[in-house]
Write a protein that holds these residues in place. Structure first.
Motif, short mmCIF file in Angstrom:
data_model
loop_
_atom_site.label_atom_id
_atom_site.label_comp_id
_atom_site.label_asym_id
_atom_site.label_seq_id
_atom_site.Cartn_x
_atom_site.Cartn_y
_atom_site.Cartn_z
N SER A 104 0.85 -1.19 0.00
CA SER A 104 0.00 0.00 0.00
C SER A 104 0.89 1.24 0.00
CB SER A 104 -0.90 0.02 1.24
OG SER A 104 -0.14 0.23 2.42
N LYS A 105 0.35 2.33 -0.51
CA LYS A 105 1.11 3.57 -0.55
C LYS A 105 1.45 4.03 0.86
CE LYS A 105 1.21 8.03 -2.91
NZ LYS A 105 0.49 8.92 -3.86
N LEU A 106 0.52 3.81 1.78
CA LEU A 106 0.76 4.19 3.17
C LEU A 106 1.94 3.43 3.74
CD1 LEU A 106 -0.03 5.71 5.75
CD2 LEU A 106 -1.66 3.86 6.23
N GLU A 107 2.00 2.14 3.45
CA GLU A 107 3.11 1.31 3.95
C GLU A 107 4.44 1.86 3.45
OE1 GLU A 107 4.83 -3.25 3.43
OE2 GLU A 107 2.90 -2.68 2.54
N PHE A 108 4.47 2.26 2.18
CA PHE A 108 5.69 2.83 1.62
C PHE A 108 6.04 4.15 2.30
CE2 PHE A 108 7.19 6.04 -1.47
CZ PHE A 108 8.48 5.58 -1.64
N LEU A 109 5.07 5.03 2.44
CA LEU A 109 5.33 6.35 3.03
C LEU A 109 5.80 6.22 4.48
CD1 LEU A 109 2.28 8.34 1.58
CD2 LEU A 109 4.69 8.46 0.86
N GLN A 110 5.29 5.22 5.19
CA GLN A 110 5.71 5.00 6.56
C GLN A 110 7.16 4.54 6.65
OE1 GLN A 110 2.68 2.23 7.86
NE2 GLN A 110 1.45 3.83 8.79
N GLY A 111 7.67 4.00 5.53
CA GLY A 111 9.06 3.55 5.51
C GLY A 111 10.06 4.63 5.17
N LEU A 112 9.57 5.82 4.83
CA LEU A 112 10.46 6.94 4.51
C LEU A 112 10.94 7.60 5.80
CD1 LEU A 112 8.45 8.62 1.60
CD2 LEU A 112 10.34 7.01 1.40
N GLU A 113 12.24 7.81 5.89
CA GLU A 113 12.81 8.49 7.04
C GLU A 113 13.74 9.60 6.55
OE1 GLU A 113 14.60 6.04 10.04
OE2 GLU A 113 13.12 4.44 9.79
N LYS A 114 13.43 10.82 6.90
CA LYS A 114 14.23 11.95 6.45
C LYS A 114 15.65 11.82 6.97
CE LYS A 114 14.04 16.96 5.96
NZ LYS A 114 13.29 18.21 6.29
N GLY A 115 16.60 11.97 6.06
CA GLY A 115 18.01 11.86 6.44
C GLY A 115 18.52 10.44 6.45
N ARG A 116 17.62 9.45 6.29
CA ARG A 116 18.02 8.04 6.24
C ARG A 116 17.40 7.39 5.01
NH1 ARG A 116 16.65 4.21 10.38
NH2 ARG A 116 18.36 3.01 9.48
N PRO A 117 17.85 7.79 3.82
CA PRO A 117 17.26 7.24 2.60
C PRO A 117 17.47 5.73 2.52
CG PRO A 117 19.29 8.41 2.08
CD PRO A 117 18.97 8.71 3.52
N ALA A 118 16.49 5.05 1.99
CA ALA A 118 16.55 3.60 1.84
C ALA A 118 16.39 3.24 0.37
CB ALA A 118 15.45 2.93 2.66
N ILE A 119 16.65 1.99 0.07
CA ILE A 119 16.34 1.45 -1.25
C ILE A 119 15.07 0.63 -1.11
CG2 ILE A 119 17.09 -0.13 -3.08
CD1 ILE A 119 19.93 0.76 -2.58
N HIS A 120 14.03 1.03 -1.82
CA HIS A 120 12.73 0.37 -1.74
C HIS A 120 12.56 -0.50 -2.97
CE1 HIS A 120 11.36 3.13 1.54
NE2 HIS A 120 12.24 3.94 0.95
N VAL A 121 12.29 -1.78 -2.75
CA VAL A 121 12.24 -2.75 -3.83
C VAL A 121 10.83 -3.33 -3.93
CG1 VAL A 121 13.27 -4.85 -4.77
CG2 VAL A 121 14.65 -3.32 -3.34
N PHE A 122 10.26 -3.25 -5.12
CA PHE A 122 8.90 -3.70 -5.37
C PHE A 122 8.92 -4.85 -6.37
CE2 PHE A 122 9.02 0.72 -4.27
CZ PHE A 122 7.96 0.92 -3.41
N TYR A 123 8.25 -5.96 -6.05
CA TYR A 123 8.18 -7.08 -6.97
C TYR A 123 6.82 -7.74 -6.89
CZ TYR A 123 10.37 -8.83 -2.65
OH TYR A 123 10.72 -9.06 -1.35
N GLU A 124 6.62 -8.77 -7.71
CA GLU A 124 5.28 -9.33 -7.87
C GLU A 124 4.82 -10.16 -6.66
OE1 GLU A 124 4.29 -11.14 -11.60
OE2 GLU A 124 5.88 -10.07 -12.64
N GLY A 125 5.57 -11.21 -6.32
CA GLY A 125 5.11 -12.13 -5.29
C GLY A 125 6.13 -12.37 -4.20
N LYS A 126 5.68 -13.05 -3.15
CA LYS A 126 6.55 -13.31 -2.00
C LYS A 126 7.77 -14.15 -2.37
CE LYS A 126 3.06 -12.92 1.64
NZ LYS A 126 2.37 -13.62 2.77
N THR A 127 7.60 -15.08 -3.31
CA THR A 127 8.72 -15.95 -3.65
C THR A 127 9.84 -15.20 -4.35
OG1 THR A 127 7.63 -16.58 -5.73
CG2 THR A 127 7.26 -18.01 -3.82
N ASP A 128 9.54 -14.03 -4.92
CA ASP A 128 10.58 -13.24 -5.58
C ASP A 128 11.59 -12.70 -4.58
OD1 ASP A 128 9.38 -13.57 -8.05
OD2 ASP A 128 8.18 -11.75 -7.87
#
Length: 312
Positions: free
Chosen positions: A17-41
């Motif tokens: 969800s977009k909310l889940e992604f936004l909650q993972g943003l931390e100012k000053g601590r950029p992350a690499i966010h990886v999106f894929y199709e299924g859990k097995t990926d």
């Protein structure tokens, strides 16, 4: 509050969800966010990412649910700039053959094969896994014989599956979406004691099984199927055979080879790991040479400060 209830409050839905992604943003601590199709990926791509990224780099992964949702998620999140890096991964499937057109984006990597599982199925890896799990010396005559047989049997399997995938191709071109997760290959394919692979029923019955089991409820003229089969012949097996089916063969051939060795040597072989269809991706991914297209994609989309610098 109990620990279980604490975890329950933190659980997320099956899809990102977009909310889940936004909650993972931390100012000053950029992350690499990886999106894929299924859990097995996760087991596959996480292995590739950890080979390329510095250990201290913050990493978050998300399941989108399917290919369309990967693109939809990308479009919904790309309406603003982020300090963070966003990477998207999708399977090719047979969309290029149908054809179904998807836009080309520099931040979406699409597999060269049907799906990630196809990268894991090859003779070299089969030999390595057999040696490791069954504790057989590399160069052992029996092992070499089985490895040679693996190649012949995989070719048999792929020839059978081209008929199955021709049926799938016909469905997709008729805008029918068969539920392929309902198909159990063990219902229609057998690996005998000589490690030969064959349908255990007629091809007509195979098509009836596919139609009924996948809830597609379709019947195609033989000419339509024949032409689709001929078209599929122009593509490599890894590009047109569903990855989960290809991996099914790998795991089941391994089990059949183990049984053949037990009978030949009159002793039980204790496999040193729980190797199955459910665990195969996590077990095999660290043992393959990473596909160069994936490594290049990570290099091109991540900051040089985030990447492990290879020795020159």
């Amino acid at each position: 509050m109990s620990f279980v209830n604490t975890l329950r409050e933190l659980r997320v839905g099956k899809q990102v969800s977009k909310l889940e992604f936004l909650q993972g943003l931390e100012k000053g601590r950029p992350a690499i966010h990886v999106f894929y199709e299924g859990k097995t990926d996760n087991g596959f791509y996480l292995t590739m990412l950890k080979r390329k990224l510095k250990k201290e780099k913050r990493l978050r992964t998300y399941v989108c649910g399917n290919k369309k949702e990967v693109y939809k998620t990308r479009d919904s999140l790309r309406n603003r700039d982020y300090e963070d890096t966003l990477l998207f991964f999708a399977d090719k499937d047979i969309d290029d053959i149908i054809p179904v057109d998807y836009p080309s984006y520099s931040d979406i990597h699409v597999t060269e094969t049907y799906s990630v599982e196809n990268y894991l199925v090859n003779q070299e890896l089969f030999g390595q896994v057999s040696s490791e799990l069954m504790k057989i010396n590399v160069g052992d005559k029996q092992l070499e014989k089985i490895i040679d047989k693996y190649t012949d049997s995989e070719n048999q399997f792929c020839n059978l599956m081209k008929s199955v995938m021709a049926w799938v191709l016909c469905c997709r071109r008729m805008d029918v979406r068969p539920n392929l997760n309902n198909i159990k290959l063990s219902d229609i394919i057998s690996i005998d004691e000589d490690l030969d692979v064959s349908f255990n029923t007629s091809l007509e019955n195979v098509y009836s099984y596919l139609s009924n089991k996948s809830k597609a409820n379709v019947h195609f003229f033989s000419d339509f199927l024949h032409d689709s089969r001929n078209e599929i012949e122009n593509h490599s097996s890894g590009c047109i055979i569903r990855g989960k089916y290809h991996l099914w063969f790998f795991v089941n051939f391994f089990d059949s080879a183990r049984i053949a060795l037990e009978e030949a040597n009159d002793c039980k072989i204790k496999v040193s790991s729980n190797f199955s269809e459910k665990t195969a991706i996590e077990f095999l991914s660290p043992r393959i040479s990473p596909p160069q297209t994936i490594l290049d994609f990570i290099d091109e989309n991540c900051s040089s400060n985030d990447l492990i610098q290879e020795a020159s």
